[in-house]
Design a protein around this motif. Structure first.
Motif, PDB file in Angstrom:
ATOM      1  N   LEU A  46       0.812  -1.227   0.000  1.00 36.21           N
ATOM      2  CA  LEU A  46       0.000   0.000   0.000  1.00 36.21           C
ATOM      3  C   LEU A  46       0.841   1.271   0.000  1.00 36.21           C
ATOM      4  N   TRP A  47       2.106   1.169   0.395  1.00 35.44           N
ATOM      5  CA  TRP A  47       2.932   2.371   0.508  1.00 35.44           C
ATOM      6  C   TRP A  47       2.929   3.199  -0.778  1.00 35.44           C
ATOM      7  N   LYS A  48       3.048   2.522  -1.916  1.00 34.59           N
ATOM      8  CA  LYS A  48       3.202   3.256  -3.175  1.00 34.59           C
ATOM      9  C   LYS A  48       1.918   3.966  -3.615  1.00 34.59           C
ATOM     10  N   PRO A  49       0.766   3.272  -3.676  1.00 33.75           N
ATOM     11  CA  PRO A  49      -0.432   4.008  -4.087  1.00 33.75           C
ATOM     12  C   PRO A  49      -0.883   5.041  -3.049  1.00 33.75           C
ATOM     13  N   LEU A  50      -0.602   4.816  -1.769  1.00 31.71           N
ATOM     14  CA  LEU A  50      -0.929   5.838  -0.764  1.00 31.71           C
ATOM     15  C   LEU A  50      -0.129   7.111  -1.024  1.00 31.71           C
ATOM     16  N   PHE A  51       1.161   6.945  -1.315  1.00 36.18           N
ATOM     17  CA  PHE A  51       1.994   8.102  -1.624  1.00 36.18           C
ATOM     18  C   PHE A  51       1.543   8.754  -2.928  1.00 36.18           C
ATOM     19  N   GLY A  52       1.223   7.937  -3.925  1.00 32.50           N
ATOM     20  CA  GLY A  52       0.746   8.482  -5.193  1.00 32.50           C
ATOM     21  C   GLY A  52      -0.545   9.255  -5.033  1.00 32.50           C
ATOM     22  N   LEU A  53      -1.470   8.711  -4.228  1.00 32.68           N
ATOM     23  CA  LEU A  53      -2.739   9.406  -3.987  1.00 32.68           C
ATOM     24  C   LEU A  53      -2.500  10.730  -3.276  1.00 32.68           C
TER      25      LEU A  53
END
Length: 186
Positions: A134-141
Motif C-alpha cells: 500500500l505504501w506506493k499508491p498511498l503516496f501516489g494518492l
C-alpha cells in the motif's frame, strides 16, 4: 531453452524479468524484444486469462511509460486492465499502481488520483488493510491530491505510506520522497 525448447512457457517469467531489467537500465528496445517474445509464448500457454500473461502485458505498458510514450502506455494499460477485470486477475492491484505511476508522471492529477484509489481498494480487498504494498499508491494518492488542491489534508495518507514502506523494508530511494512530502504536509 536447452531443456524445454525456445517456446516453453517456463521461459515467460525469465523473459519478463529480463525485460524489466533492460527497462530499468534504459534499454527500451531490448526490453520490448524480450516482452514480445514472452507475450508470444504466454498467449498460447498459459493463455490470456493467466496472471502471468497479465504481468507480461503490464511490463510492456511500463516499458512504454519508461520510453516516454504515454499514448502507447495508456493503450497497453487499458488493454491489460480490461483483461484483468474480466478475469478477476490477482495482478490487477499491481497494474493499477503502474497506471497511476504513468498518470503521475504525466501530471494528469485527477486520473492519477483515480487509479491510485482504485489500486488501494484492490490491494485492501486482496491483501487486507495492512498490505505492505500500500505504501506506493498511498503516496501516489497523496501526491495527486496535493497537486489538485494545495490545501488538501494528505498527512494521514503520507504517514500510512511511510509506515507501510518501512514495514516492507523499502529503501531510502522509496522512502525519502515520502518523508520529504510528510515534512511539508500540514
Amino acid at each position: 531453452e536447452r531443456t524445454y525448447g525456445k517456446q516453453s512457457p517456463y521461459l515467460v517469467a525469465s523473459l519478463n524479468t529480463m525485460a524489466d531489467h533492460e527497462r530499468k537500465a534504459g534499454n527500451i528496445a531490448r526490453a520490448l524484444a524480450y516482452i514480445a517474445r514472452a507475450k508470444d509464448i504466454a498467449k498460447v500457454t498459459p493463455g490470456t486469462a493467466s496472471p502471468l500473461y497479465h504481468i507480461v502485458l503490464t511490463t510492456e505498458a511500463e516499458t512504454f511509460t519508461a520510453a516516454g510514450d504515454a499514448a502507447r502506455a495508456r493503450a497497453a494499460f487499458d488493454a491489460v486492465l480490461a483483461l484483468e477485470q474480466q478475469t478477476h486477475s490477482a495482478t490487477l492491484p499491481t497494474t493499477l499502481v503502474s497506471r497511476g505511476d504513468l498518470e503521475l508522471a504525466q501530471k494528469a492529477w485527477a486520473n492519477a488520483a483515480t487509479y491510485e484509489q482504485q489500486a488501494i481498494t484492490a490491494l485492501v480487498a486482496t491483501a487486507g488493510k495492512d498490505a505492505l504494498d500500500l505504501w506506493k499508491p498511498l503516496f501516489g494518492l497523496a501526491t495527486a491530491q496535493r497537486a489538485l488542491d494545495p490545501k488538501a489534508q494528505v498527512k494521514p495518507l503520507l504517514e500510512r505510506a511511510l509506515d507501510r514502506g518501512q514495514k516492507a523494508k523499502r529503501g531510502d530511494a522509496d522512502l525519502a520522497p515520502i518523508r520529504d512530502a510528510l515534512s511539508r504536509a500540514q
